[in-house]
Design an enzyme around this catalytic site. Sequence first.
Site, PDB file in Angstrom:
ATOM      1  N   TYR A 215       0.871  -1.178   0.000  1.00  9.61           N
ATOM      2  CA  TYR A 215       0.000   0.000   0.000  1.00  9.61           C
ATOM      3  C   TYR A 215       0.905   1.223   0.000  1.00  9.61           C
ATOM      4  O   TYR A 215       1.610   1.477   0.978  1.00  9.61           O
ATOM      5  CB  TYR A 215      -0.923   0.004   1.222  1.00  9.61           C
ATOM      6  CG  TYR A 215      -2.111  -0.919   1.095  1.00  9.61           C
ATOM      7  CD1 TYR A 215      -3.346  -0.427   0.671  1.00  9.61           C
ATOM      8  CD2 TYR A 215      -2.006  -2.272   1.391  1.00  9.61           C
ATOM      9  CE1 TYR A 215      -4.442  -1.252   0.553  1.00  9.61           C
ATOM     10  CE2 TYR A 215      -3.099  -3.117   1.271  1.00  9.61           C
ATOM     11  CZ  TYR A 215      -4.312  -2.603   0.853  1.00  9.61           C
ATOM     12  OH  TYR A 215      -5.392  -3.446   0.723  1.00  9.61           O
ATOM     13  N   HIS A 249      -3.966  -2.960  -8.158  1.00 15.68           N
ATOM     14  CA  HIS A 249      -5.190  -3.625  -7.714  1.00 15.68           C
ATOM     15  C   HIS A 249      -6.319  -2.630  -7.461  1.00 15.68           C
ATOM     16  O   HIS A 249      -7.419  -2.790  -7.959  1.00 15.68           O
ATOM     17  CB  HIS A 249      -4.908  -4.428  -6.446  1.00 15.68           C
ATOM     18  CG  HIS A 249      -6.041  -5.285  -6.005  1.00 15.68           C
ATOM     19  ND1 HIS A 249      -7.042  -4.832  -5.178  1.00 15.68           N
ATOM     20  CD2 HIS A 249      -6.346  -6.566  -6.288  1.00 15.68           C
ATOM     21  CE1 HIS A 249      -7.903  -5.806  -4.956  1.00 15.68           C
ATOM     22  NE2 HIS A 249      -7.512  -6.868  -5.615  1.00 15.68           N
ATOM     23  N   HIS A 250      -6.068  -1.611  -6.656  1.00 15.56           N
ATOM     24  CA  HIS A 250      -7.049  -0.542  -6.478  1.00 15.56           C
ATOM     25  C   HIS A 250      -6.356   0.729  -5.996  1.00 15.56           C
ATOM     26  O   HIS A 250      -5.214   0.687  -5.527  1.00 15.56           O
ATOM     27  CB  HIS A 250      -8.202  -0.946  -5.542  1.00 15.56           C
ATOM     28  CG  HIS A 250      -7.827  -1.089  -4.090  1.00 15.56           C
ATOM     29  ND1 HIS A 250      -7.594  -2.304  -3.500  1.00 15.56           N
ATOM     30  CD2 HIS A 250      -7.654  -0.173  -3.114  1.00 15.56           C
ATOM     31  CE1 HIS A 250      -7.294  -2.141  -2.222  1.00 15.56           C
ATOM     32  NE2 HIS A 250      -7.325  -0.842  -1.962  1.00 15.56           N
ATOM     33  N   HIS A 321      -2.823   0.290  -4.073  1.00 19.84           N
ATOM     34  CA  HIS A 321      -2.582  -1.079  -3.617  1.00 19.84           C
ATOM     35  C   HIS A 321      -1.979  -1.861  -4.773  1.00 19.84           C
ATOM     36  O   HIS A 321      -2.612  -2.056  -5.812  1.00 19.84           O
ATOM     37  CB  HIS A 321      -3.890  -1.730  -3.163  1.00 19.84           C
ATOM     38  CG  HIS A 321      -3.775  -3.193  -2.853  1.00 19.84           C
ATOM     39  ND1 HIS A 321      -4.864  -4.029  -2.829  1.00 19.84           N
ATOM     40  CD2 HIS A 321      -2.705  -3.973  -2.572  1.00 19.84           C
ATOM     41  CE1 HIS A 321      -4.468  -5.252  -2.543  1.00 19.84           C
ATOM     42  NE2 HIS A 321      -3.163  -5.240  -2.390  1.00 19.84           N
ATOM     43  N   HIS A 400     -17.959  -0.345   2.940  1.00 21.48           N
ATOM     44  CA  HIS A 400     -16.628  -0.445   3.559  1.00 21.48           C
ATOM     45  C   HIS A 400     -16.664  -1.257   4.849  1.00 21.48           C
ATOM     46  O   HIS A 400     -17.453  -0.988   5.758  1.00 21.48           O
ATOM     47  CB  HIS A 400     -16.095   0.955   3.856  1.00 21.48           C
ATOM     48  CG  HIS A 400     -14.773   0.960   4.557  1.00 21.48           C
ATOM     49  ND1 HIS A 400     -13.588   0.640   3.931  1.00 21.48           N
ATOM     50  CD2 HIS A 400     -14.445   1.236   5.849  1.00 21.48           C
ATOM     51  CE1 HIS A 400     -12.591   0.736   4.792  1.00 21.48           C
ATOM     52  NE2 HIS A 400     -13.086   1.088   5.967  1.00 21.48           N
ATOM     53  N   HIS A 402     -13.424  -3.772   7.187  1.00 21.44           N
ATOM     54  CA  HIS A 402     -12.027  -4.184   7.180  1.00 21.44           C
ATOM     55  C   HIS A 402     -11.939  -5.669   6.813  1.00 21.44           C
ATOM     56  O   HIS A 402     -12.723  -6.146   6.000  1.00 21.44           O
ATOM     57  CB  HIS A 402     -11.370  -3.856   8.514  1.00 21.44           C
ATOM     58  CG  HIS A 402     -11.105  -2.382   8.677  1.00 21.44           C
ATOM     59  ND1 HIS A 402     -10.627  -1.807   9.826  1.00 21.44           N
ATOM     60  CD2 HIS A 402     -11.243  -1.354   7.794  1.00 21.44           C
ATOM     61  CE1 HIS A 402     -10.482  -0.501   9.665  1.00 21.44           C
ATOM     62  NE2 HIS A 402     -10.863  -0.208   8.443  1.00 21.44           N
TER      63      HIS A 402
END
Length: 592
Positions: A215, A249-250, A321, A400, A402
């Site tokens: 990240y 990835h994002h 990411h 959202h 985790h």
Amino acid sequence: MKLKCIVTIFFTLIYYHYSFKIDTKSDQLAGSESVLDPKGEITLKWRVDYSARKIRFCLEFSKEAPSINWFALGFSDRGDLENSDVCLVWSDYTGQDHFEDMHADDNGRLIRDIHQNCEGFYVDLKSRSVVFERDFDTCDDDDYLIEDGTVHVIWARGIDKLFSSKGLCISCTAPHDHGFIRVRLLTPPSSPQQPGRKLRITNNKLKVPGGDTTYWCKVVKLPDYVTEKEHHIIKFESTITKGNEGLVHHMEVFYCDADPNKEIPLYEGSCFSDARPESTKLCSKVKAAWAMGAPPFSYPPEAGLPLGGPGANKYVMLEVHYNNPELRNDWVDSSGIMVHITANKRKYDAAIMELGLEYTDKMAIPGGQAAFPLTGYCIPQCTGVGLPEEGIIVFGSQLHTHLTGAAVWTRHVRRGVELPMLNRDVHYSTHFQEIRILHRPVKVLPGDYLETTCIYNTKDKTNATIGGHAITDEMCVNYMHYYPATELEVCKSAISNAALEDYFKFEKRWDNISIDFAAPPRANYLAIAPWTPLRAKALHMLYTESPISMQCNKSDGNRFQGDWEGISVPKIKLPLLEKPRMCPDTYTPIRN
């Protein structure tokens, strides 16, 4: 690719090739694409026909892709090859091509479906592509139901010489010969957009670390023309370095929510590094988000999201990411997000409202749970005081949680009658979070009730997972994108303080748990062990039956006037009826 091209009728081939490039500006057509493999050698493109309720898939193999004798593309609940639903194309040892609808057993071995629902197959050797189509819902028990939300698309390939596909083991392939991606297949049709000025927020020839997952955070100062005059964001999209489509990835762009004159260090490094300045953690308000396979996000023509101006902080932060399963250390990347902005502001300011649970340790998920629900409430009293009389229009949503989140949805209720869901993702993954345009705008009126539920899987944990900000804690949020902007920014709940105190008193008295009433809830939740089924059920009942504490907050952080503690949870008097399944006309069920 060694797969031989099936020769049907020439005009059929021309029709399929042309129709895949059909204009997606129609209100019944949509589509997108994503790379399948980490090397970016296989690209999956798809076109959605909402009138026919079908998806046409096109697999494109680059010249660097290895030769194969079979390829399987399909779907599973969480990306596992076992118990997946696949469409298989394969060549037998005589060179004859075959196309089949299959499903995998518990060991990843393929079984031919009684009903063949993978249709319109053809292989085009010249373009190195394979095309086929599938109904959203075949009503076949052996097939995966394609619905809106996250879809785990699985793939596998091999060079095996076959005489039959029966028993082919897709999970027995080498790690580089299978995988999965997460995408939203049922993207809404695109709408025409007015041009805007392009603002690139990207990395610059970053040498990506060689670890499996990175990240990367980069703080950027906005250009003067943005900081001097407020603009509207009217669209955003990804800009990916060519060849890195399988690496990125994002991505998200966060606004630094600080005093307009506060300087934020231009940090660039791991988002989780101890060297990251504390002040960069103020960069937490999402302005744009993209995930693999996501199309550009366009705002409604009448609204835009404010950015910049003299009353706002001058900094934003890009978070990327990177997914690097091959542990390569030679990646160089300049990917990021392209934001389209305009100084000619639209009629309405768009805004983001938080629904769900407070970021608090008053909520917890017991260990060892396959599907434990937590629900946050946005009650009628809060929308009543916080929304204008004409209501608001919700056009987008970002769900959202985790690491343990497995499903999220938001129910919408008016005067006790449930309306269609505002957003729902039953295959949710924290590793695939994007801001999603809703298929239909939703009007929310004062007095409406919004109920956000998250489902968590803690089967691999013993202790409770506590609510909080850390990645190892949990959240349950729906970031609702809407217009016109209002004062109401947060409409979230948690269990009331009195109810939680009574629960811990019960645990201390009857279960002899070492509860410390001077300690925070986190410590007391972690003192409870083991999490037996009875204890988990009791905690679930506590959350569903107890009064709540409300965060009904303005954008300045202050609550609306009133006593928001100890409020009863509203009841849904008339739940929404389940939609009937829309089966293909030719399908006859073979099972009850």
